[in-house]
Design an enzyme around this catalytic site. Structure first.
Site, PDB file in Angstrom:
ATOM      1  N   CYS A  40      76.674  -3.267  82.428  1.00 38.91           N
ATOM      2  CA  CYS A  40      76.517  -2.404  81.606  1.00 38.91           C
ATOM      3  C   CYS A  40      77.276  -0.781  81.727  1.00 38.91           C
ATOM      4  O   CYS A  40      78.412  -0.998  82.565  1.00 38.91           O
ATOM      5  CB  CYS A  40      74.931  -1.815  81.580  1.00 38.91           C
ATOM      6  SG  CYS A  40      73.994  -3.189  81.602  1.00 38.91           S
TER       7      CYS A  40
ATOM      8  N   ASP B 244      66.582  -7.558  87.236  1.00 33.25           N
ATOM      9  CA  ASP B 244      66.761  -6.886  88.294  1.00 33.25           C
ATOM     10  C   ASP B 244      66.742  -5.332  88.118  1.00 33.25           C
ATOM     11  O   ASP B 244      66.559  -4.536  89.086  1.00 33.25           O
ATOM     12  CB  ASP B 244      68.216  -7.477  88.958  1.00 33.25           C
ATOM     13  CG  ASP B 244      69.295  -6.953  88.269  1.00 33.25           C
ATOM     14  OD1 ASP B 244      69.217  -6.756  87.001  1.00 33.25           O
ATOM     15  OD2 ASP B 244      70.398  -6.754  88.620  1.00 33.25           O
TER      16      ASP B 244
ATOM     17  N   VAL C 178      95.795 -18.002  83.986  1.00 35.80           N
ATOM     18  CA  VAL C 178      96.594 -16.969  83.111  1.00 35.80           C
ATOM     19  C   VAL C 178      98.089 -17.309  83.327  1.00 35.80           C
ATOM     20  O   VAL C 178      98.536 -17.318  84.486  1.00 35.80           O
ATOM     21  CB  VAL C 178      96.422 -15.613  83.205  1.00 35.80           C
ATOM     22  CG1 VAL C 178      96.553 -15.061  84.564  1.00 35.80           C
ATOM     23  CG2 VAL C 178      97.146 -14.789  82.075  1.00 35.80           C
TER      24      VAL C 178
ATOM     25  N   VAL D 233      72.695 -10.099  80.755  1.00 37.39           N
ATOM     26  CA  VAL D 233      72.851 -11.350  81.734  1.00 37.39           C
ATOM     27  C   VAL D 233      71.759 -12.186  82.203  1.00 37.39           C
ATOM     28  O   VAL D 233      71.713 -13.125  82.401  1.00 37.39           O
ATOM     29  CB  VAL D 233      73.878 -10.686  82.954  1.00 37.39           C
ATOM     30  CG1 VAL D 233      74.172 -11.883  83.970  1.00 37.39           C
ATOM     31  CG2 VAL D 233      75.450 -10.325  82.290  1.00 37.39           C
TER      32      VAL D 233
ATOM     33  N   GLU E  42      74.330  -5.595  89.358  1.00 36.91           N
ATOM     34  CA  GLU E  42      73.718  -6.932  89.632  1.00 36.91           C
ATOM     35  C   GLU E  42      73.149  -6.873  91.094  1.00 36.91           C
ATOM     36  O   GLU E  42      73.601  -6.521  91.944  1.00 36.91           O
ATOM     37  CB  GLU E  42      74.217  -8.055  89.410  1.00 36.91           C
ATOM     38  CG  GLU E  42      75.080  -8.386  88.150  1.00 36.91           C
ATOM     39  CD  GLU E  42      73.844  -8.834  87.005  1.00 36.91           C
ATOM     40  OE1 GLU E  42      72.690  -9.380  87.547  1.00 36.91           O
ATOM     41  OE2 GLU E  42      74.151  -9.055  85.753  1.00 36.91           O
TER      42      GLU E  42
END
Length: 614
Positions: free
Chosen positions: A2, A102, A294, A53, A79
């Site tokens: 966030c 969480d 990539v 999430v 997290e």
């Protein structure tokens, strides 16, 4: 993951500032495209943007818990990888939960243990909690600084946010840069000094730090740092313990209620994470892992091997995704896309960054976001295990400066004489290096070589690793993608920090102990492949494009960079045959094309952010 922001002041009616709080929150909307929330209750104004999430249906923030007359509020970015264990313990202690997220676990942990809850957390985080019992705001950042947290303390008001842009929305925070800030931009880079926000009156809470703000004032303290102690395990025991730690870490970080993928370069670090993830998904019946890589148009034609990039990745990526049977996505970019993304990547950092390396990562994350919300990536393994060439070269070990800053005279020479006199760049760099070396927690019984390697490890973990983590956070969250970095687990870093260099280089190889720990996990040819870093473009068209961009900037009299640089010297470099993709202008990290791209980023930043130099 966030974005958080807010401000705290002990006088006045903050409800009159609701529009300001919304502007601050909206400025970091890219970090949380799934939801927005604000909360104002004197003395606090908290804002939050959410990327869902875990438990997408619940867990909106700011989250408020009322316990009789007590009020606790939190905004949180991160997290917790041990949330399940913490929740079980808190339930045994009599707490009840209303969500599976969480965020609630973290807030209840604080309610139960207060600031000491930090010692129990395994995760990546930056958060602020209002505590009505203690009448204080408590802020903290994870141990190694995976998640950012900037703040300003001006005229009794504490202003904070995940990114400087949120702070710059507040009228008390101005985009002013002084001599130290310019030195950070032009001479210390690419690694900022810990805690330095570049803008005047902007600081960054350091990794492993917490902050308490109450009516008595502001106090910061360190709750975790690297600690040196003798290593008791032999090679076999060390390898076994590392393998157990890595498996536990990766499996914890694969827990999500949304799709998880893995970034795969075909090198040791990313291949190991992908292999463990595939094994875990098979064991838990979760199906096929998606992997992403990539590269750049025509890189195979223009690539030239050197010590930092000894070989191309493509054959090894193919080798690993076929070995692991992943669903692989080949992402490729061309020069015009990279040039265009330079400005956007500067916006995401709020500062000039790592030029095309930032720009390509931003584009890469944007493509990944189309198919996933969470990714795992191999950052930090080279810093903690000693994988970079500068760990293995005596001239760089003995350079008396940061190994990524081994050409300071050249960089200082790019500045105008007036700016050089004002910021004294070489003295500034020398002081920051001395500060870093003085911090190293040494062991008296270590030999000269082991002591030297401990210093190099410390510089990499505390100076260079944070800039890569900052890059990864800002470019990924810039498009609403969460990237988890298992090698930054504090248990792993704490253990490896004390492994002697003689064991780290088991088999006379860089990262030898990690290779030994992964025997049987990866094919032997991949296991002992020479290190290759995040790929850069080698297309000469890129040099042409960024060089022309800088020359156009120099031709425009209103360009804000002009008073800061030696215009004649830059023109001379642009016309020199040495301005090639293989000339390491900024130490071993910034080649000729990257130098011009960086100067273009600096000019864009000065103009876009209306930066005042004083």
């Amino acid at each position: 993951m966030c974005g958080i922001t807010g401000f705290i002041q002990w006088s006045g009616d903050l409800t009159q500032d609701s529009e300001l709080l919304v502007r601050m929150t909206d400025s970091i909307a890219h970090r949380g495209p799934d939801g927005s929330g604000t909360w104002i209750s004197n003395p606090c104004a908290f804002g939050h943007r959410r990327l869902s999430v875990i438990d997408p249906e619940n867990g909106a923030q700011p989250m408020i818990i009322h316990q009789e007359e007590e009020v606790y509020a939190i905004v949180y970015n991160g997290e917790l990888y041990n949330a399940a264990e913490l929740k079980d313990e808190l339930i045994r202690r009599g707490h009840r939960f209303n969500t599976k997220c969480d965020t609630e676990v973290l807030l209840v942990s604080y309610i139960e243990w207060g600031p000491d809850c930090l010692d129990r957390l395994n995760g990546i985080f930056a958060f602020a909690i209002w505590d009505s019992v203690r009448e204080q705001v408590f802020l903290a950042r994870d141990r190694v600084g995976v998640k950012p947290l900037f703040y300003s303390y001006i005229d009794g008001t504490l202003i904070f946010g995940s990114e400087p842009k949120a702070l710059l929305q507040h009228p008390k925070v101005e985009p002013v840069v002084g001599p130290d800030g310019l030195a950070e931009v032009f001479i210390v880079g690419p690694a900022r000094t810990p805690g330095h926000g570049v803008y005047r009156n902007v600081s960054e809470l350091k990794p492993g730090q917490a902050m308490v703000f109450n009516q008595g004032g502001l106090r910061t303290y360190t709750y975790w740092k690297l600690t040196s102690r003798p290593h008791e395990d032999n090679v076999e025991q060390t390898a076994a313990h590392l393998r157990d730690l890595l498996y536990d870490t990766v499996e914890r970080q694969l827990i999500s209620d949304v799709p998880v993928c893995s970034l795969l370069s075909g090198g040791l670090d990313s291949s190991a994470l992908s292999a463990i993830a595939v094994e875990y998904y098979k064991q838990t019946g979760q199906g096929q892992i998606h992997t992403y890589s990539v590269d750049y148009v025509d890189n195979d034609r223009h690539f030239q091997s050197h010590s930092f990039q000894p070989g191309v990745d493509a054959p090894w990526i193919k080798r690993m995704h076929e070995e692991l049977e992943t669903k692989h996505h080949w992402i490729e970019f061309d020069t015009p896309e990279l040039v265009e993304a330079l400005d956007v990547s500067t916006q995401k950092r709020d500062l000039p960054g790592m030029a095309d390396v930032d720009a390509s990562l931003l584009l890469f994350c944007r493509e990944i976001k189309k198919g996933a919300t969470v990714a795992i990536s191999g950052e930090a393994a080279d810093e903690i295990f000693g994988g970079y060439p500068w760990f293995h070269r005596e001239e760089m070990l003995n350079a008396g400066t940061f190994p990524w800053s081994v050409a300071p005279d050249m960089r200082a020479g790019l500045l105008s004489p007036e700016i050089r006199e004002w910021i004294r760049p070489l003295e500034y760099l020398s002081d920051r290096y001395s500060d870093a070396v003085a911090e190293v927690p040494t062991l008296a019984e270590e030999s000269g070589q082991e002591s030297k390697m401990r210093i190099m490890s410390y510089l990499n973990i505390t100076r260079f690793m944070p800039t890569l983590l900052d890059r990864k956070d800002r470019m990924s969250m810039g498009v609403g993608l969460e990237v988890r970095v298992p090698y930054t687990d504090h248990r792993l870093i704490d253990y490896v920090w004390n492994v002697p260099w003689s064991i780290k280089t088991t088999g006379n190889r860089e990262k030898g102990i990690l290779r030994k720990a992964l025997e049987g996990v990866l094919p032997e040819d991949v296991l002992y492949r020479k290190k290759s870093p995040y790929p850069k473009t080698h297309n000469p068209n890129y040099l042409t494009a960024v060089k022309q961009q800088v020359l156009s900037i120099l031709d425009e009299p209103s360009s804000p960079i002009l008073p800061l640089v030696d215009i004649a010297k830059i023109r001379e470099l642009a016309s020199s045959p040495d301005a090639s993709s293989n000339l390491p202008w900024f130490g071993q990290l910034m080649s000729g094309p990257q130098l011009f791209a960086y100067l273009a980023q600096v000019n864009y930043w000065l103009k876009e952010y209306n930066v005042a130099i004083r």
